[in-house]
Scaffold this motif. Structure first.
Motif, PDB file in Angstrom:
ATOM      1  N   GLU A  52      84.434  88.280  81.126  1.00  8.83           N
ATOM      2  CA  GLU A  52      83.061  87.799  81.196  1.00  8.83           C
ATOM      3  C   GLU A  52      82.357  88.123  79.892  1.00  8.83           C
ATOM      4  O   GLU A  52      82.449  89.248  79.387  1.00  8.83           O
ATOM      5  N   GLY A 108      80.590  86.385  93.288  1.00  2.13           N
ATOM      6  CA  GLY A 108      81.530  85.813  92.325  1.00  2.13           C
ATOM      7  C   GLY A 108      81.214  84.372  92.017  1.00  2.13           C
ATOM      8  O   GLY A 108      80.390  83.738  92.670  1.00  2.13           O
ATOM      9  N   ASN A 110      82.198  80.433  91.662  1.00  3.48           N
ATOM     10  CA  ASN A 110      83.126  79.519  92.324  1.00  3.48           C
ATOM     11  C   ASN A 110      83.146  78.112  91.734  1.00  3.48           C
ATOM     12  O   ASN A 110      83.897  77.264  92.216  1.00  3.48           O
TER      13      ASN A 110
END
Length: 122
Positions: A52, A108, A110
Motif C-alpha cells: 500500500e 479491505g 474489493n
C-alpha cells in the motif's frame, strides 16, 4: 458496480514527478455506497509483494507508507469520481505497477484497476 481505470504512468528520471489518475465509473444504483468508500493506491514491483502506498478516506483523512511520506500526495475530486497520486522526487525504487483500489479502510479493498506502469531511471 465499479470500474477503476488508472492513467498517468510513464518513464521518468530520478528526481522527476508524475501524477497518476484513477477514474471511477460507478453504476447509478451503487453511487450511494461508493460515496462512502475509502480509496487507495498500491504498487507492485517484479518479484515483490504488493504494498500500500497511500489511502484516503471519505472524511479526507490520509495515510502514507513511510517510504513515500513527504514525496507523494493522494487526493480526490469527488465531483469527477477521480483519485490522484502526485509523485514528486521519484526514486528508482518507486518503479512498479501502480493500482488504485476502492473499498473499506477497515475491512479491505474489493475493487481494483488494471494498473499503470511507473519506471524511474537513475
Amino acid at each position: 458496480q465499479v470500474q477503476l481505470v488508472e492513467s498517468g504512468g510513464g518513464s521518468v528520471q530520478a528526481g522527476g514527478s508524475l501524477r497518476l489518475s484513477c477514474a471511477a465509473a460507478v453504476d447509478w444504483w451503487f453511487r450511494s455506497t461508493y460515496s462512502r468508500y475509502c480509496m487507495g493506491w498500491f504498487r507492485q514491483a517484479p518479484g515483490k509483494e504488493r504494498e500500500e502506498v497511500a489511502r484516503i478516506d471519505r472524511d479526507g483523512s490520509t495515510s502514507y507508507a513511510d517510504s513515500v511520506k513527504g514525496r507523494f500526495t493522494i487526493s480526490q475530486d469527488n465531483a469527477k469520481n477521480t483519485l490522484y497520486l502526485q509523485m514528486d522526487s521519484l526514486k528508482p525504487e518507486d518503479s512498479a505497477m501502480y493500482y488504485c483500489a476502492a473499498g473499506s479502510c477497515r475491512v479491505g479493498f474489493n475493487y481494483w484497476g488494471q494498473g499503470t506502469q511507473v519506471t524511474v531511471s537513475s
